[in-house]
Motif scaffolding. Structure first.
Motif, short mmCIF file in Angstrom:
data_model
loop_
_atom_site.label_atom_id
_atom_site.label_comp_id
_atom_site.label_asym_id
_atom_site.label_seq_id
_atom_site.Cartn_x
_atom_site.Cartn_y
_atom_site.Cartn_z
N SER A 1 16.13 58.88 -99.49
CA SER A 1 14.82 59.55 -99.47
C SER A 1 13.97 59.24 -100.70
N LEU B 1 10.35 57.48 -100.45
CA LEU B 1 9.23 58.32 -100.85
C LEU B 1 8.47 57.70 -102.02
N GLY C 1 4.81 57.15 -100.86
CA GLY C 1 4.10 58.35 -101.30
C GLY C 1 3.49 58.18 -102.67
N GLU D 1 11.78 57.74 -89.00
CA GLU D 1 12.06 58.87 -88.12
C GLU D 1 13.47 58.78 -87.55
N THR E 1 17.63 68.74 -96.97
CA THR E 1 16.68 68.31 -97.99
C THR E 1 16.39 66.82 -97.87
N GLU F 1 14.22 66.23 -94.79
CA GLU F 1 12.82 66.62 -94.97
C GLU F 1 12.06 65.59 -95.80
N ARG F 2 12.69 65.03 -96.83
CA ARG F 2 12.02 64.04 -97.68
C ARG F 2 11.81 62.72 -96.93
N GLN G 1 11.36 62.52 -93.66
CA GLN G 1 10.27 62.82 -92.74
C GLN G 1 8.92 62.81 -93.46
N GLN G 2 8.93 63.28 -94.71
CA GLN G 2 7.71 63.23 -95.52
C GLN G 2 7.29 61.78 -95.75
N SER G 3 8.27 60.91 -95.98
CA SER G 3 7.98 59.48 -96.15
C SER G 3 7.41 58.89 -94.88
N GLU H 1 5.69 60.46 -92.68
CA GLU H 1 4.32 60.94 -92.55
C GLU H 1 3.38 60.15 -93.46
N CYS H 2 3.85 59.80 -94.65
CA CYS H 2 3.05 58.94 -95.54
C CYS H 2 2.78 57.60 -94.87
#
Length: 581
Positions: free
Chosen positions: A330, A334, A338, A410, A420, A423-424, A426-428, A430-431
């Motif tokens: 992650s 990220l 990000g 994904e 955790t 989630e990180r 998934q945040q990547s 989304e970026c």
């Protein structure tokens, strides 16, 4: 694959939020079709075989598979056809440079068939690996023409349309589609042979090498890029047996997707380096394109390679640290997509991708007009590093890569158990979607304004700012002249679609160039529609001075409806610009 002809006419990029894109996340059931269980089963199903061939062409060296299939033809050929086909088979796949070359046409029929079977047997292991790769990627929704396969597999056979007819019909459509978008042919490679004094051919003991031939000529390549000429080993081959046996099915699936991210990033850096080392740098060295023209066709290529290379190295480091079973990814993804690094990645890729349609048109036009340029491109495309891809197929790879990141991340997140970490990741993802959507918008803007309505001007231009006009003058001998520019080289030949050197300020708006602080776009409307110039000043301060006074003139015109008296920058009519697009 990407149909580049369609791409030039209408760029259609899949957004991460699109329904079709989301559907790609759905897995294909492991037992949905047994056609891909072995090459023996697969070769009896033409549509499935064509899809597999295309996958191999896109992902691997297809020589082992094509060699296997070619050798298989000998089982059903007549004596005359066997002799004819064997000569072609030998000249295509086997060693042309051996000291004691064998003359296959002099072998007996039995020896010819045995020879083809022995060569075929050497390819089985490599073809099996490619099939395993296809099965894994199909489960992740990452193989081509899935809709066509489902159409065949869901067909209910009837007397009027039996399964064989359905399969043949789909296969013919696929073949037509493949022939339109890429060259599908048998590729020359070498395979070491031993020639006995009697002239009989023997095959080396053991599994032997597949006919992948000598490594590409890489004398021009940076030393750090040499490793990219060979595909990286699969994580399963490097991880310890004990560590493998301790993984659950979901954990194995996670490692497969991480390995796919690593392997495809490796392949992407390799193809970007081809753009740089086989095309961009030699084109400048041979003085076929100026540095300004290259900066427009391959904008920020060096920086983009550096970004992807660093990302690849970070993924590689993770594999080494964790014994090829990656525990946490992650932070690495990220950091790439990000924050400020992600913003810079977005700016560079947006500029590169937004120029690609225009670049494809320019290359095609130059090839048609300039024999020397055309000869260079054809020779470069024939090099092994290109892996049978043409330049028009390589230029869009950055956009293609951007569409893959959200899907890969994904799938990693879906198979990650730590909340955790999940989630990180998934945040990547989304970026990555935000980056993709931004690039899509830039592509649309430049497709409408830059690609269709822009003329590259290679020589310096002097800009004169008047009360309600911006005038572009070009030096001709000892004079400054107004010169209309064509929207394309073809239009110039036909005397059509001319761009005006006189720009009405009442329709002007300015836009920054994300990757060049000295440049700015001047976008305006004329009788023929929207037009755009990119102007490059001598310094950042000079660019700011020009944009400020132009904006002041535009604002004043909007307020009063009449031109104002301007305080021009030092130098009267203004310093020369270098319009690069």
């Amino acid at each position: 694959w990407l149909d580049c002809e369609t791409f030039r006419n209408k760029i259609l990029i899949i957004g991460a939020e699109d329904e079709d894109f989301e559907n790609d996340l759905n897995e294909v059931g492991e037992d949905q079709c047994t056609c891909f269980s072995s090459i023996e089963v697969l070769k009896e199903r033409p549509a499935h075989l064509l899809v597999f061939i295309q996958h191999v062409i896109l992902q691997f060296d297809p020589a082992p598979l094509l060699c296997y299939l070619h050798a298989d033809l000998f089982k059903n050929l007549s004596t005359k056809e066997t002799k004819k086909q064997l000569v072609e088979f030998y000249n295509t796949f086997l060693d042309k440079g051996a000291v004691n070359r064998t003359r296959p046409e002099l072998l007996t029929e039995e020896a010819q068939r045995r020879f083809a079977q022995e060569i075929q047997s050497l390819q089985v292991a490599e073809v099996a690996k490619q099939l395993e790769d296809f099965r894994q990627k199909r489960m992740m929704g990452m193989t081509p023409n899935e809709a066509e396969l489902i159409d065949v597999e869901n067909h209910y056979p009837t007397d009027r349309i039996p399964m064989e007819m359905k399969e043949k019909s789909v296969a013919e459509n696929l073949l037509d589609k493949m022939s339109e978008t890429q060259s599908v042919h048998v590729f020359c490679r070498t395979l070491p042979l031993l020639s006995s004094p009697e002239g009989m051919v023997t095959v080396p003991d053991g599994p032997g090498p597949s006919p992948t031939g000598p490594p590409p000529q890489v004398e021009e390549m940076e030393p750090r890029l040499l490793e990219f000429e060979q595909d990286p080993p699969n994580w399963r081959e490097l991880a310890s047996p004990d560590a493998l046996s301790s993984l659950s099915k979901k954990q194995i699936k996670r490692q497969e997707v991480i390995n796919e991210l690593f392997a495809t990033e490796h392949a992407h850096v390799r193809m970007l380096s081809v753009l740089q080392m086989v095309f961009s740098k030699p084109l400048e060295r041979e003085e076929l394109l100026t540095s300004t023209e290259l900066a427009t066709i391959f904008p920020n290529l060096d920086e983009i390679i550096e970004m992807h290379y660093c990302f690849y190295e970070n993924l590689k480091k993770l594999r080494l640290e964790d014994g090829y079973i990656v525990k946490s990814i992650s932070t690495t993804v990220l950091n790439r997509f990000g924050g400020t690094e992600g913003e810079w990645f977005q700016k560079l890729t947006a500029r590169f991708c937004s120029h690609q349609s225009w670049a494809l048109d320019q290359i095609k036009s130059r090839q048609r007009k300039e024999p020397r340029f055309n000869s260079f491109i054809l020779e470069a495309e024939s090099k092994p590093q290109c892996r049978r891809l043409q330049l028009k197929d390589i230029i869009p790879i950055e956009m293609q890569r951007l569409t893959k990141y959200p899907l890969l991340l994904e799938n990693i997140a879906k198979n990650t158990e730590d909340l955790t970490e999940k989630e990180r990741i998934q945040q990547s993802a989304e970026c990555c979607r935000r980056i993709l959507n931004h690039v899509n918008e830039e592509v649309k803007v430049m497709e409408n304004l830059l690609v269709r309505n822009t003329q590259p001007i290679t020589q310096h231009t002097v800009c004169v700012l008047l009360g309600d006009l911006l005038v572009l003058l070009q030096r001709l001998d000892d004079k400054m002249v107004l010169k209309c520019q064509s929207k394309s080289n073809i239009a110039a030949q036909e005397g059509k679609q001319m761009l005006s050197p006189i720009i009405k300020l009442d329709s002007v708006f300015l836009r920054e160039v994300a990757t060049d602080r000295k440049a700015f776009y001047v976008i305006f409307t004329w009788d023929s529609g929207a037009q755009i110039y990119e102007l490059v000043a001598q310094s950042v301060g000079e660019r700011k001075t020009w944009t400020d006074v132009i904006k002041d003139a535009v604002d004043d015109l909007k307020k009063s409806g009449a031109p104002m008296r301007l305080s021009l920058p030092p130098g009267g009519g203004g310093p020369p610009f270098s319009p690069s697009t």
